[in-house]
Design an enzyme around this catalytic site. Sequence first.
Site, PDB file in Angstrom:
ATOM      1  N   THR A 200      21.623  64.429  81.541  1.00 60.71           N
ATOM      2  CA  THR A 200      22.318  63.252  82.074  1.00 60.71           C
ATOM      3  C   THR A 200      22.887  63.681  83.409  1.00 60.71           C
ATOM      4  O   THR A 200      22.993  64.879  83.669  1.00 60.71           O
ATOM      5  CB  THR A 200      23.496  62.882  81.128  1.00 60.71           C
ATOM      6  OG1 THR A 200      22.963  62.371  79.912  1.00 60.71           O
ATOM      7  CG2 THR A 200      24.450  61.861  81.707  1.00 60.71           C
ATOM      8  N   VAL A 229      21.819  54.001  71.632  1.00 64.62           N
ATOM      9  CA  VAL A 229      22.671  54.107  72.824  1.00 64.62           C
ATOM     10  C   VAL A 229      23.542  55.335  72.668  1.00 64.62           C
ATOM     11  O   VAL A 229      24.141  55.548  71.612  1.00 64.62           O
ATOM     12  CB  VAL A 229      23.539  52.833  72.985  1.00 64.62           C
ATOM     13  CG1 VAL A 229      24.533  52.997  74.133  1.00 64.62           C
ATOM     14  CG2 VAL A 229      22.650  51.616  73.211  1.00 64.62           C
ATOM     15  N   GLY A 230      23.585  56.141  73.703  1.00 65.74           N
ATOM     16  CA  GLY A 230      24.396  57.348  73.656  1.00 65.74           C
ATOM     17  C   GLY A 230      25.800  57.098  74.185  1.00 65.74           C
ATOM     18  O   GLY A 230      26.275  55.957  74.244  1.00 65.74           O
ATOM     19  N   THR A 251      28.107  65.251  79.458  1.00 64.04           N
ATOM     20  CA  THR A 251      26.678  65.336  79.156  1.00 64.04           C
ATOM     21  C   THR A 251      26.554  66.078  77.819  1.00 64.04           C
ATOM     22  O   THR A 251      27.470  66.789  77.414  1.00 64.04           O
ATOM     23  CB  THR A 251      25.886  66.108  80.239  1.00 64.04           C
ATOM     24  OG1 THR A 251      26.384  67.452  80.298  1.00 64.04           O
ATOM     25  CG2 THR A 251      26.033  65.470  81.605  1.00 64.04           C
ATOM     26  N   GLY A 252      25.410  65.906  77.170  1.00 61.11           N
ATOM     27  CA  GLY A 252      25.197  66.597  75.904  1.00 61.11           C
ATOM     28  C   GLY A 252      25.101  65.630  74.744  1.00 61.11           C
ATOM     29  O   GLY A 252      24.844  64.437  74.955  1.00 61.11           O
TER      30      GLY A 252
HETATM   31  N1  ASP Z   1      24.859  62.325  76.543  1.00 57.84           N
HETATM   32  C1  ASP Z   1      23.533  61.770  76.641  1.00 57.84           C
HETATM   33  C2  ASP Z   1      23.247  60.935  75.442  1.00 57.84           C
HETATM   34  O1  ASP Z   1      23.676  61.265  74.360  1.00 57.84           O
HETATM   35  C3  ASP Z   1      22.447  62.777  76.744  1.00 57.84           C
HETATM   36  C4  ASP Z   1      22.744  64.026  77.484  1.00 57.84           C
HETATM   37  O2  ASP Z   1      23.681  64.107  78.242  1.00 57.84           O
HETATM   38  O3  ASP Z   1      22.033  64.981  77.300  1.00 57.84           O
HETATM   39  O4  ASP Z   1      22.519  59.971  75.580  1.00 57.84           O
END
Ligand code: ASP
Length: 347
Positions: A200, A229-230, A251-252
């Site tokens: 992200t 949806v994240g 992020t994550g």
């Molecule tokens: N946080 C984002 C989600 O869960 C993905 C990411 O940052 O890797 O959609």
Amino acid sequence: MRHDFLSRRDFLATAGAASLVAGTRRGGFARSTAGPVAIASSNGLNTVARAVEEINSGADALDAVIAGVNLVEEDPNDTTVGYGGLPNAEGTVELDSAVMHGPTGRAGAVASLQGIMYPSKVARLVLERTDHVLLVGMGAQRFAQMHGFAIENLLTDRARAIWVRWRENLSNRDDYLPPHGPDERDLGEAMRRNEDHWGTIHCSAIDLNGNISSVTTTSGLAFKIPGRVGDSPIIGAGLYCDNEVGAAGSTGRGEANLENCCSFLIVERMRMGDSPEAACLYACERIADHTRLARLQNSAGEPAFNVSFYAVNKAGEVGGARIRGTGRMAVADAQGARHIEMACLYE
Ligand code: ASP
């Protein structure tokens, strides 16, 4: 080692204290007394440089952070954001984004948006041209079309090939076959989720008037269930911004953040006096404490996934933390753009 959240909570109230806790690791440090300053996830070095360039030309922080992340949204080589992002389980790219504007306290967001390369710009239009905060799916796409956005194919050949490989190797109980030789028997096996499935970009900035704004934009979890949806487009989870305090983003593993509203938590911890880094560590600690299902834990009972947080306070101090391992975040200010180390809860 898993830490006891309740007993450590007050101890983590200051950045200095956080650095003394066994198992945590201090990150880098950057300070500026006012704008321009921009922070981003590690994939945002060009983003923060662009944001500060915009701010130095007189841009509002919201214009600056959106201009910054647009570079990544349109980049086919970043498979975690916008054009070129990895698709959902059915091969369709679905994008999530949110923006927050500190001076007005307003927010806008889109989720599960298909076919639009710049979801952050659409999120901004939701903020400016609707009385709503979040539009999803076809409604978000129609709204974008109404404002002149073209529907495009966002699935690059590279992302499609990665998706096909995932699909063909997902299971040996379906009829999809990966490339194989005549002597091979056992084709396809459950692929473990790995770090490549995440990614992200978050960016927050302070402009020359001292105003703060934020954006988070992503293609979300790779190969997700369509419609998933994240945290990225959820105000308070994927980002939060308070013009009097500071801003935070993530992020994550979005599910862990959605269950803990960590960007809001981080801003509130900064309001109480935490440094950005201490506040981000506090959020990591909160997630660790709330991760109680065995399937989400490693053998030590710690979260078996990662989430990273990035924060900037009103004074221009910046910092970040992640649940596990070394990591970097991007920062730009009058001294230019660079990566700095982030703190971590577990080495
Ligand atoms: N946080 C984002 C989600 O869960 C993905 C990411 O940052 O890797 O959609």
